[in-house]
Design a protein around this motif. Sequence first.
Motif, PDB file in Angstrom:
ATOM      1  N   GLY A  47       0.856  -1.181   0.000  1.00  0.00           N
ATOM      2  CA  GLY A  47       0.000   0.000   0.000  1.00  0.00           C
ATOM      3  C   GLY A  47       0.888   1.225   0.000  1.00  0.00           C
ATOM      4  N   SER A  48       0.709   2.072  -1.019  1.00  0.00           N
ATOM      5  CA  SER A  48       1.600   3.229  -1.175  1.00  0.00           C
ATOM      6  C   SER A  48       0.815   4.530  -1.166  1.00  0.00           C
ATOM      7  N   GLY A  49      -0.371   4.497  -0.556  1.00  0.00           N
ATOM      8  CA  GLY A  49      -1.222   5.684  -0.530  1.00  0.00           C
ATOM      9  C   GLY A  49      -0.831   6.614   0.605  1.00  0.00           C
ATOM     10  N   ASN A  50      -1.831   7.204   1.245  1.00  0.00           N
ATOM     11  CA  ASN A  50      -1.580   8.196   2.297  1.00  0.00           C
ATOM     12  C   ASN A  50      -0.664   7.648   3.386  1.00  0.00           C
ATOM     13  N   ILE A  51      -1.039   6.507   3.943  1.00  0.00           N
ATOM     14  CA  ILE A  51      -0.273   5.960   5.067  1.00  0.00           C
ATOM     15  C   ILE A  51       1.016   5.295   4.576  1.00  0.00           C
ATOM     16  N   GLY A  52       0.935   4.485   3.541  1.00  0.00           N
ATOM     17  CA  GLY A  52       2.125   3.771   3.063  1.00  0.00           C
ATOM     18  C   GLY A  52       3.253   4.719   2.699  1.00  0.00           C
ATOM     19  N   ASN A  92       2.124  -1.443  -4.545  1.00  0.00           N
ATOM     20  CA  ASN A  92       0.710  -1.027  -4.633  1.00  0.00           C
ATOM     21  C   ASN A  92      -0.013  -2.018  -5.530  1.00  0.00           C
ATOM     22  N   SER A  93      -1.218  -1.649  -5.988  1.00  0.00           N
ATOM     23  CA  SER A  93      -1.968  -2.606  -6.816  1.00  0.00           C
ATOM     24  C   SER A  93      -1.570  -2.522  -8.280  1.00  0.00           C
ATOM     25  N   ARG A  94      -0.906  -1.398  -8.666  1.00  0.00           N
ATOM     26  CA  ARG A  94      -0.679  -1.155 -10.104  1.00  0.00           C
ATOM     27  C   ARG A  94       0.694  -1.545 -10.600  1.00  0.00           C
ATOM     28  N   GLY A  95       1.588  -1.903  -9.677  1.00  0.00           N
ATOM     29  CA  GLY A  95       2.909  -2.359 -10.113  1.00  0.00           C
ATOM     30  C   GLY A  95       4.020  -1.379  -9.824  1.00  0.00           C
ATOM     31  N   ASP A 125      -0.921  -3.775  10.953  1.00  0.00           N
ATOM     32  CA  ASP A 125      -2.236  -3.527  10.360  1.00  0.00           C
ATOM     33  C   ASP A 125      -2.691  -2.115  10.705  1.00  0.00           C
ATOM     34  N   THR A 126      -2.835  -1.265   9.688  1.00  0.00           N
ATOM     35  CA  THR A 126      -3.232   0.138   9.922  1.00  0.00           C
ATOM     36  C   THR A 126      -4.710   0.372   9.644  1.00  0.00           C
ATOM     37  N   ASN A 127      -5.422  -0.700   9.350  1.00  0.00           N
ATOM     38  CA  ASN A 127      -6.735  -0.531   8.714  1.00  0.00           C
ATOM     39  C   ASN A 127      -7.850  -0.044   9.615  1.00  0.00           C
ATOM     40  N   ASN A 128      -8.755   0.695   8.981  1.00  0.00           N
ATOM     41  CA  ASN A 128     -10.024   1.067   9.585  1.00  0.00           C
ATOM     42  C   ASN A 128     -11.139   0.614   8.661  1.00  0.00           C
ATOM     43  N   TYR A 129     -12.327   0.527   9.238  1.00  0.00           N
ATOM     44  CA  TYR A 129     -13.501   0.063   8.491  1.00  0.00           C
ATOM     45  C   TYR A 129     -14.367   1.245   8.105  1.00  0.00           C
ATOM     46  N   GLU A 142     -18.713   2.874   3.538  1.00  0.00           N
ATOM     47  CA  GLU A 142     -18.870   3.485   2.217  1.00  0.00           C
ATOM     48  C   GLU A 142     -17.755   3.059   1.259  1.00  0.00           C
ATOM     49  N   ARG A 143     -16.611   2.679   1.791  1.00  0.00           N
ATOM     50  CA  ARG A 143     -15.487   2.229   0.963  1.00  0.00           C
ATOM     51  C   ARG A 143     -15.394   0.702   0.918  1.00  0.00           C
ATOM     52  N   ASP A 144     -15.600   0.068   2.075  1.00  0.00           N
ATOM     53  CA  ASP A 144     -15.321  -1.367   2.214  1.00  0.00           C
ATOM     54  C   ASP A 144     -16.545  -2.250   2.022  1.00  0.00           C
ATOM     55  N   PHE A 188      -0.909   2.653  13.990  1.00  0.00           N
ATOM     56  CA  PHE A 188      -1.034   3.754  13.031  1.00  0.00           C
ATOM     57  C   PHE A 188      -2.460   3.952  12.500  1.00  0.00           C
ATOM     58  N   ASN A 189      -3.461   3.304  13.095  1.00  0.00           N
ATOM     59  CA  ASN A 189      -4.817   3.467  12.542  1.00  0.00           C
ATOM     60  C   ASN A 189      -5.477   4.761  13.007  1.00  0.00           C
ATOM     61  N   HIS A 190      -4.917   5.395  14.075  1.00  0.00           N
ATOM     62  CA  HIS A 190      -5.643   6.532  14.664  1.00  0.00           C
ATOM     63  C   HIS A 190      -4.907   7.848  14.497  1.00  0.00           C
ATOM     64  N   PRO A 250      -3.819  10.746  11.544  1.00  0.00           N
ATOM     65  CA  PRO A 250      -3.904  11.164  10.136  1.00  0.00           C
ATOM     66  C   PRO A 250      -2.531  11.004   9.466  1.00  0.00           C
ATOM     67  N   ALA A 251      -2.530  10.539   8.233  1.00  0.00           N
ATOM     68  CA  ALA A 251      -1.293  10.092   7.584  1.00  0.00           C
ATOM     69  C   ALA A 251      -0.152  11.112   7.664  1.00  0.00           C
ATOM     70  N   THR A 252      -0.431  12.364   7.317  1.00  0.00           N
ATOM     71  CA  THR A 252       0.675  13.335   7.246  1.00  0.00           C
ATOM     72  C   THR A 252       1.311  13.589   8.614  1.00  0.00           C
TER      73      THR A 252
HETATM   74  N1  LIG Z   1      -5.509   8.176   5.302  1.00  0.00           N
HETATM   75  C1  LIG Z   1      -5.297   8.232   6.616  1.00  0.00           C
HETATM   76  O1  LIG Z   1      -4.982   9.306   7.162  1.00  0.00           O
HETATM   77  C2  LIG Z   1      -5.441   6.980   7.432  1.00  0.00           C
HETATM   78  C3  LIG Z   1      -5.115   7.054   8.800  1.00  0.00           C
HETATM   79  C4  LIG Z   1      -5.137   5.899   9.570  1.00  0.00           C
HETATM   80  C5  LIG Z   1      -5.536   4.688   8.995  1.00  0.00           C
HETATM   81  N2  LIG Z   1      -5.871   4.645   7.678  1.00  0.00           N
HETATM   82  C6  LIG Z   1      -6.298   3.333   7.123  1.00  0.00           C
HETATM   83  O2  LIG Z   1      -5.129   2.745   6.539  1.00  0.00           O
HETATM   84  C7  LIG Z   1      -5.512   2.033   5.331  1.00  0.00           C
HETATM   85  C8  LIG Z   1      -4.823   2.686   4.138  1.00  0.00           C
HETATM   86  O3  LIG Z   1      -5.297   4.015   4.047  1.00  0.00           O
HETATM   87  P1  LIG Z   1      -4.719   5.051   2.989  1.00  0.00           P
HETATM   88  O4  LIG Z   1      -5.430   6.331   3.264  1.00  0.00           O
HETATM   89  O5  LIG Z   1      -3.248   5.004   2.965  1.00  0.00           O
HETATM   90  O6  LIG Z   1      -5.312   4.443   1.634  1.00  0.00           O
HETATM   91  P2  LIG Z   1      -5.092   4.961   0.129  1.00  0.00           P
HETATM   92  O7  LIG Z   1      -4.423   6.300   0.151  1.00  0.00           O
HETATM   93  O8  LIG Z   1      -6.386   4.803  -0.556  1.00  0.00           O
HETATM   94  O9  LIG Z   1      -4.041   3.915  -0.452  1.00  0.00           O
HETATM   95  C9  LIG Z   1      -4.374   2.577  -0.581  1.00  0.00           C
HETATM   96  C10 LIG Z   1      -3.212   1.845  -1.206  1.00  0.00           C
HETATM   97  O10 LIG Z   1      -3.569   0.443  -1.239  1.00  0.00           O
HETATM   98  C11 LIG Z   1      -3.197  -0.065  -2.513  1.00  0.00           C
HETATM   99  N3  LIG Z   1      -4.012  -1.225  -2.801  1.00  0.00           N
HETATM  100  C12 LIG Z   1      -5.356  -1.318  -2.917  1.00  0.00           C
HETATM  101  N4  LIG Z   1      -5.712  -2.580  -3.198  1.00  0.00           N
HETATM  102  C13 LIG Z   1      -4.578  -3.299  -3.277  1.00  0.00           C
HETATM  103  C14 LIG Z   1      -4.284  -4.652  -3.572  1.00  0.00           C
HETATM  104  N5  LIG Z   1      -5.262  -5.543  -3.814  1.00  0.00           N
HETATM  105  N6  LIG Z   1      -2.988  -5.036  -3.595  1.00  0.00           N
HETATM  106  C15 LIG Z   1      -2.001  -4.156  -3.350  1.00  0.00           C
HETATM  107  N7  LIG Z   1      -2.209  -2.854  -3.053  1.00  0.00           N
HETATM  108  C16 LIG Z   1      -3.489  -2.430  -3.032  1.00  0.00           C
HETATM  109  C17 LIG Z   1      -3.463   1.077  -3.465  1.00  0.00           C
HETATM  110  O11 LIG Z   1      -2.774   0.807  -4.660  1.00  0.00           O
HETATM  111  P3  LIG Z   1      -2.870   1.806  -5.926  1.00  0.00           P
HETATM  112  O12 LIG Z   1      -2.099   3.027  -5.512  1.00  0.00           O
HETATM  113  O13 LIG Z   1      -2.219   1.039  -7.018  1.00  0.00           O
HETATM  114  O14 LIG Z   1      -4.336   2.073  -6.122  1.00  0.00           O
HETATM  115  C18 LIG Z   1      -2.902   2.242  -2.648  1.00  0.00           C
HETATM  116  O15 LIG Z   1      -1.515   2.352  -2.823  1.00  0.00           O
HETATM  117  C19 LIG Z   1      -7.030   2.114   5.270  1.00  0.00           C
HETATM  118  O16 LIG Z   1      -7.619   1.006   5.907  1.00  0.00           O
HETATM  119  C20 LIG Z   1      -7.339   3.390   6.041  1.00  0.00           C
HETATM  120  O17 LIG Z   1      -8.657   3.394   6.539  1.00  0.00           O
HETATM  121  C21 LIG Z   1      -5.832   5.759   6.882  1.00  0.00           C
END
Ligand SMILES: NC(=O)c1ccc[n+]([C@@H]2O[C@H](COP(=O)([O-])OP(=O)(O)OC[C@H]3O[C@@H](n4cnc5c(N)ncnc54)[C@H](OP(=O)(O)O)[C@@H]3O)[C@@H](O)[C@H]2O)c1
Length: 224
Positions: A8-13, A31-34, A97-101, A104-106, A136-138, A140-142
């Motif tokens: 996962g390379s989004g906000n948290i990754g 990530n999911s896209r390579g 595991d950083t995940n939240n439920y 609307e998304r899941d 790290f679930n609680h 905000p990423a930045t």
């Molecule tokens: N955002 C926050 O501030 C925050 C804070 C605490 C906890 N969290 C939780 O932490 C988790 C991640 O949040 P996020 O905000 O970082 O999410 P995000 O920005 O949406 O990033 C999600 C990442 O997961 C990758 N991904 C999705 N499906 C995948 C798969 N099947 N295989 C491999 N990679 C996959 C995506 O790949 P692509 O880039 O290729 O789409 C993307 O890099 C969530 O459960 C969220 O609720 C988020």
Amino acid sequence: MTTIGIIGSGNIGSQLAHAFTRVGHDIVIANSRGPETLEGLVAEVTEQARTAGSAATATAGTVEQAAQAGDLVVVTIPLKAVTDIPAYLLEGRIVIDTNNYYVERDGQIAELDDESITTSELVARHFSGARVVKAFNHIPATEITEHAQAPGTEGRRALAVYGDDAAAVEQVSGLIEAIGFDVVNGGGLADSWRIQRDTPGYIPHFTADELREKLAEATRPPAA
Ligand SMILES: NC(=O)c1ccc[n+]([C@@H]2O[C@H](COP(=O)([O-])OP(=O)(O)OC[C@H]3O[C@@H](n4cnc5c(N)ncnc54)[C@H](OP(=O)(O)O)[C@@H]3O)[C@@H](O)[C@H]2O)c1
């Protein structure tokens, strides 16, 4: 120094990639896209690590490569996608595991709606051969990079950890300390509802004492 896989390379990754490399850990991120879609991110992470005086490397990989990169692997993807990651890839690993439920998304997950299981128990059930630690679930990423402070700093922010394997919790706690936060060990994964979404400890900046109070104040939300 160790190599940490990040799935996962989004906000948290991406923030964790910065945080870990700054303190000298190599990372392999997927990530999911390579990997080819992650070249910009790994270049930026490497450059900022150098600025921080770290020689750590950031590498883009496949999910398999990130999972196999080292003993410690962060899974930070939408909760609904966790079961897309083959469990055998993380056998024997410590999984953060950083995940939240988010319904609307899941989508609707009955066991979470009726509070019969925590989100991290759900993740641990899928990765049954791994030692799962919730972290790290609680925050905000930045703020993972913005709020990091040296040990002993007055008002230093604390982050909660939950896990059923004491050695895994200790290792993850050490990592969190190293990247800039105090740690509060809340207990096992079954108790981790205390820091799930919308609980008193979720999101704001708290010191360790404050966070302990917030975890104690939490009440389990009524079944949906
Ligand atoms: N955002 C926050 O501030 C925050 C804070 C605490 C906890 N969290 C939780 O932490 C988790 C991640 O949040 P996020 O905000 O970082 O999410 P995000 O920005 O949406 O990033 C999600 C990442 O997961 C990758 N991904 C999705 N499906 C995948 C798969 N099947 N295989 C491999 N990679 C996959 C995506 O790949 P692509 O880039 O290729 O789409 C993307 O890099 C969530 O459960 C969220 O609720 C988020």
